[in-house]
Design a protein around this motif. Structure first.
Motif, PDB file in Angstrom:
ATOM      1  N   THR A 197       0.828  -1.207   0.000  1.00 39.39           N
ATOM      2  CA  THR A 197       0.000   0.000   0.000  1.00 39.39           C
ATOM      3  C   THR A 197       0.864   1.261   0.000  1.00 39.39           C
ATOM      4  O   THR A 197       0.650   2.176  -0.794  1.00 39.39           O
ATOM      5  CB  THR A 197      -0.939   0.020   1.220  1.00 39.39           C
ATOM      6  N   ASP A 211      -4.468  -3.472  -7.218  1.00 40.28           N
ATOM      7  CA  ASP A 211      -3.861  -4.102  -6.045  1.00 40.28           C
ATOM      8  C   ASP A 211      -4.362  -5.544  -5.949  1.00 40.28           C
ATOM      9  O   ASP A 211      -5.530  -5.807  -6.207  1.00 40.28           O
ATOM     10  CB  ASP A 211      -4.246  -3.297  -4.797  1.00 40.28           C
ATOM     11  N   GLU A 212      -3.493  -6.464  -5.565  1.00 38.82           N
ATOM     12  CA  GLU A 212      -3.873  -7.883  -5.450  1.00 38.82           C
ATOM     13  C   GLU A 212      -4.559  -8.352  -6.734  1.00 38.82           C
ATOM     14  O   GLU A 212      -5.646  -8.948  -6.702  1.00 38.82           O
ATOM     15  CB  GLU A 212      -4.806  -8.109  -4.246  1.00 38.82           C
TER      16      GLU A 212
HETATM   17 MG    MG Z   1      -2.305  -4.722   0.268  1.00 41.62          MG
END
Ligand code: MG
Ligand code: ADP
Length: 490
Positions: A52, A147-148
């Motif tokens: 992050t 993200d991911e």
């Molecule tokens: Mg994360």
């Protein structure tokens, strides 16, 4: 290397300091300079490695803060959206950068209002596609983060993601993060990234070495007993128990509650409000034990989760990695404990190979061993206790009438008596049987036949051998059992 080396905007640098981050993590070291130079990027790093901040800090450092949506972060689940949003808010608030969180299952109105005021939108694919396609929002983010990404594809969001990109400006900087790099991810990367730089955190750095990985071999019907015994033994401050199915979550919640533990379930069918309340209670310590399915707990970032239990071994290695990554967060250490039946030993071996780490097998402690462990913890606690004047006064008074042994006995019975370890004494298989079974499983590789007639748990003769003493040091953590529901375990 220090965070100051990146020359982030002063307000962002200040927020990093306030967050108490001392040193950038490996993925942050590699990614932050590349993002600041304006490159597209594809980064492979496992969960809990600080992704992050790796995209958030440089992105926010480059933002103008002109009130338009400058950054878009797409994440697989609602929980993750809230977490990433919280983390970004924390870094950006000094610079006046607001975040809006966008996910399904709640009203549109408020979300749309928030988006209008935000610099960064953190969204799940479904709702975001909705908003864009219906024309309810128009955004022109210069920074877009997936993200991911592997999780999103696993969850079937590929079409939504492709569709979302048709609404985004061509001139943009795109960053993609993924714990694994299957082909589908590479393909997607080719479509949405321009001359991307690659960041890959090598295995030894990726696998969080602060997570101790253990497994215990039990018969199918011993799982519940094994779980309770291990929780009594490990005495976790906070733990997550993973199940494969919702049904199992419900059943275990009932079982563990009846055993006097403070537990709560987390699964996909829960109302959004209820999930939020539950997660907050877990974070703040009102609940010690979370029982969850993979999907529900994906990306869950709760500090101080000391243990992760796999009630069943997950089907694939990636889930295993995601699950155990719920502990050992932010540089802390943690323990991941997996219950396997003899038939599942092969799966253990496969996961070990995929993940590139070795798990240790241990024998489930007997009642006496749990009790001894508790006594050790008690002694450690007493040793740490500051002796107050009041206590000295009390002993002086008691000494008139009682000898020191009696006083000790009295005190011990006051502090200690609220746990008695239940269940049969020996649970699960001994080390020698486990070794034998592993050998057989490995010989039989690929040989199909599962149904061999390994008897009904009569594996334990006198040959339960302990594995190297186990961890005896004891976590002092909570005051005895005080954080459990009423002393219903006597
Ligand atoms: Mg994360
Ligand atoms: P990931 O997205 O890779 O799973 P997160 O970004 O959620 O990981 O970070 C995991 C935890 O580690 C968070 O609580 C975060 O605040 C903390 N963290 C991230 N970077 C650092 C750092 N450089 N130093 C200390 N803690 C950090």
């Amino acid at each position: 290397m220090k965070f100051t080396d990146f020359n982030l905007k002063p307000e962002i640098q200040a927020a990093v300091e306030e967050a108490g981050f001392r040193e950038p993590s490996p993925v942050q070291k590699d990614a932050i300079p590349l993002v600041l130079e304006g490159h597209d990027m594809i980064a492979q790093a496992q969960t809990g490695t600080g992704k992050t901040a790796a995209f958030g800090l440089p992105m926010m450092s480059m933002m103008k803060g002109d009130g338009s949506v400058e950054g878009l972060v797409i994440v697989p689940t609602r929980e993750l959206a809230m977490q990433v949003s919280d983390e970004l808010f924390r870094f950006g608030k000094g610079a006046g950068l607001k975040t809006a969180t966008v996910y399904g299952g709640t009203a549109y109105g408020k979300q749309i209002d928030r988006i209008k005021q935000a610099s960064i939108v953190v969204a799940t694919p479904g709702r975001l596609q909705d908003l864009l396609q219906s024309g309810k929002i128009k955004i022109n983010p210069q920074f877009v983060v997936l993200d991911e990404a592997d999780e999103m594809l696993d969850m079937g969001f590929l079409d939504e993601i492709k569709n979302i990109f048709t609404f985004l400006p061509k001139e943009r900087q795109t960053l993609m993060f993924s714990a694994t790099m299957p082909n589908a991810i590479r393909k997607l990367a080719e479509q949405i990234l321009k001359n991307p730089k690659t960041v890959s955190i090598t295995k030894s750095e990726t696998t969080n070495t602060k997570i101790t990985q253990l497994y215990y071999v039990v018969q199918e019907r011993e799982r519940d007993d094994a779980l309770v015994r291990l929780i009594d033994y490990k005495n976790p401050q906070k733990c997550i128990i993973f199940c494969r199915m919702k049904k199992e979550v419900d059943r275990l919640v009932a079982h563990m509650t009846a055993q006097g533990f403070k537990v709560s379930g987390l699964h996909g069918d829960m109302e959004q409000k209820q999930r939020e309340v539950t997660i907050r209670a877990f974070k703040q310590g009102g609940i010690d034990i979370f029982i969850a399915t993979d999907v529900a707990a994906r990306g869950l970032d709760v500090n101080d989760v000391t243990h992760v239990f796999n009630y069943h071994i997950p089907f694939d290695s990636e889930s295993y990695v995601h699950r155990i990554g719920r502990t050992g967060r932010g540089g802390k250490s943690g323990e991941a404990i997996t219950l396997v039946s003899p038939n599942e030993l092969r799966t253990i071996k496969r996961i070990e190979k995929d993940v590139g780490t070795k798990m240790t097998t241990q024998v489930i402690p007997t009642r006496m061993e749990v009790q001894n462990n508790r006594n050790d913890e008690l002694i450690a606690n007493i040793a740490q206790t500051q002796i107050t004047d009041k206590a000295i006064e009390l002993v002086k008074t008691l000494q008139h009438d009682l000898d020191i042994v009696t006083i000790a006995h009295l005190l011990a019975s006051m502090v200690q008596s609220d746990i008695s370890v239940k269940g049969k004494d020996n649970i699960g298989l001994g080390l020698e049987e486990i070794e034998l079974l592993i050998e057989r499983a490995m010989q039989n590789r690929g040989g199909g036949g599962g149904g061999r007639n390994r008897g009904r748990g009569n594996y334990r003769g006198g040959n339960r051998r302990r594995s190297g003493g186990g961890e005896r040091s004891g976590r002092h953590g909570r005051n005895g059992r005080s954080s459990r529901n009423g002393g219903g375990r006597n």
